[in-house]
Design an enzyme around this catalytic site. Sequence first.
Site, PDB file in Angstrom:
ATOM      1  N   HIS A 490       0.823  -1.209   0.000  1.00 61.85           N
ATOM      2  CA  HIS A 490       0.000   0.000   0.000  1.00 61.85           C
ATOM      3  C   HIS A 490       0.859   1.262   0.000  1.00 61.85           C
ATOM      4  CE1 HIS A 490      -3.540   2.491   1.224  1.00 61.85           C
ATOM      5  NE2 HIS A 490      -2.588   3.223   1.788  1.00 61.85           N
ATOM      6  N   GLU A 491       1.790   1.335   0.930  1.00 59.61           N
ATOM      7  CA  GLU A 491       2.604   2.546   1.024  1.00 59.61           C
ATOM      8  C   GLU A 491       3.486   2.740  -0.201  1.00 59.61           C
ATOM      9  OE1 GLU A 491       1.992   4.844   3.080  1.00 59.61           O
ATOM     10  OE2 GLU A 491       0.573   3.636   4.222  1.00 59.61           O
ATOM     11  N   HIS A 494       1.693   4.706  -2.772  1.00 63.87           N
ATOM     12  CA  HIS A 494       1.861   6.154  -2.609  1.00 63.87           C
ATOM     13  C   HIS A 494       3.211   6.598  -3.172  1.00 63.87           C
ATOM     14  CE1 HIS A 494      -1.683   7.010  -0.254  1.00 63.87           C
ATOM     15  NE2 HIS A 494      -1.345   6.207   0.746  1.00 63.87           N
ATOM     16  N   HIS A 497       3.160   6.952  -6.828  1.00 65.19           N
ATOM     17  CA  HIS A 497       2.441   8.158  -7.239  1.00 65.19           C
ATOM     18  C   HIS A 497       3.394   9.355  -7.270  1.00 65.19           C
ATOM     19  CE1 HIS A 497      -1.832  10.158  -6.911  1.00 65.19           C
ATOM     20  NE2 HIS A 497      -1.249  10.386  -8.075  1.00 65.19           N
TER      21      HIS A 497
END
Length: 704
Positions: A490-491, A494, A497
Amino acid sequence: MTSSAPAPASATLDPANPFASPSPLPYGLPDYAAVREEHYEPAILAGMAQQRAEVEAIATDPAPPTVANTLEALERSGRLLDRALRAFDNQLSADATPGLEDVQERLAPRLAAHADALAMDARLHARATALADAAASGDLDLDAGTAYLLERLLIRMRRAGVALGAAEQERLRALNARLTILEAQFGRRLLAGANAAAVLVTDRAELDGLPEDAVAGAAAAAAARGHEGAWLLELQLPTRQGVLASLRSRDLRERVQRASESRGADGGEHDTRAIVLETARLRAERARLLGYPHHAAYVAEDATARTADAVEQMLARLAPAAVANARAEAGELEALLRATEGADAELRASDWAFLSEQVRQARFALDDAALRPYLELDRVLRDGVFEAARRLFGISLAERTDLVGYHPDVRVFEVFDSPEPGRPGEGLGLFLGDWYTRGSKRGGAWMNALVDQSHLLGERPVVVNNLNVVKPPAGEPTLLTWDEVITVFHEFGHALHGLLSDVRYPSQSGTAVPRDFVEYPSQVNEMWAWEPQVLRGFAVHHATGEPMPEQWVETMLASRQWGEGFATTEYLAAALLDQAWHRLAPEDVPTSVDEVVPFEQAALEAAGVALAAVPPRYRTTYYNHVWGSGYAAGYYSYVWSEVLDADTGEWYRERGGLARANGEAFRRRLLARGGSQDPMTSFRDLRGRDPEITPLLARRGLEA
């Protein structure tokens, strides 16, 4: 460092200060080896003074406003402040000291005033309005990214109060200054309270069921705090603590649960209730001053949700089915509990994780403790997270042991726009990984950007991922739970992105998107942990090299919906609680700390999510997302983003899944665009339509 008065602001800075000039390190990585605690405050103060001078020059420029002398000049301003403040904020969240916390508390109101001065500058607003008028009349031709930059600037200034009268602006500045102090105080008190609430165990027998590496980690944590021969169970940020899935001692499980849920509400020095009430009241007053009925409406307007009613309707649609699923799961767990504890035993919140693990083992032949030896951190990173990114986006990562971070645990990787490091391909930026918990780090997991990608400034990204995994003793492997594996993926979503951003303006880089969109790419990245060809690559026994048994992999895939009732309900309870606090008018906020817990209970009951065995993921008094961070009235964004995520998962599956062409489309149409256009335009460009909620309902077993 003491909490004496701040130094006077000056645009000049001692050249010996590491922030006085751009970092000489690759990609502008802050030179943490040279940075000392005393460097931050003068650099931040000088940065504010320097930016004020730069903005004054823009506002008083006698030349007619242009993109170059107004919009681009604003984007170029504040470089000293930016590099000092990003390095400071990152270290404060991940390796705080009392001195750094003092600096934050001293500077918070001055930083708020600085931001207000820029956002409320009528001269800047007039120049931006003149540009917008020229564009509307056809006298000025703006490319799409610049037009969106101008649009967002005017919206931000309006929402910051630029149109208010002088008295209202003065009150707004006071509110903003006080709120920044309260948010800093909440985070500081929460961190100290979490450290104080860690559960000390003196009898090894009580730890029965806890994996040996976790026992060793608890012993090391106890020794670090002066408790040789004991074990310390440190608390994670959410209500549910990871150790509860393994501990056989019902009494110890209850001690851990009570320690978790009582944080911030015990009446002692770490009590957060007064901060909560003042924060809620001041946010409500600020919203009213700006013309909104409450803070939730203020937040939603600037997100993809647009209205607080839209948020409420979505959460209300999901809650009944989630609660029904949770009640069904509770029935199974209570039956199991009574088979061992007696017919009168009642299911407690502290029992849930342990019993759920028993059901999962019986139904799916899975044991979290048995899985952990196959989930070693380096292997998960190298052959899971990084490998999925290579296959999808054509990037690779190579560790840079010559570069150091802000703490010895931090690892630095260079990211290349090529499948293999060292082959022809452009260096994209740096990725820093800080995976271990420590007393100086706030709870949870997050991504920070130390440098934003920007073609205007010629800068490439430097991003950080933080987790809170228990550090094993020296020489031992770091073994993860499956939930921690998902968090790593998940991290890194980020991080992608930020790393794959391809925009002109720094304010539009990477994760500079609405709060209820920012979680979308990170949640999409979780799907690759479940992808069989990826999972089989990283799920390898750390000692023997044997792959995880094939039937285990198949069982893991089959077991995905077990526990969704609990997971969805605890999340929705927290999201609804956040909304309840932030839909209040100033006069409706409770006035006594004794009303905080009753207000919370009433809000959960009104929303239909008050299950004693399923407490909210975060209770009010340790809800750092909304009282100490940027998610106030925005915690709903995880499930709002998951609608986009689940729909995008369908898009990947329709097109063949883990394929380079799919990754390239996701990269170019969505990740690369950051905040350079309306993010829903990026989604529609990728998906070809608006999002649909059906895939989310199916994923979470909420079709009913």
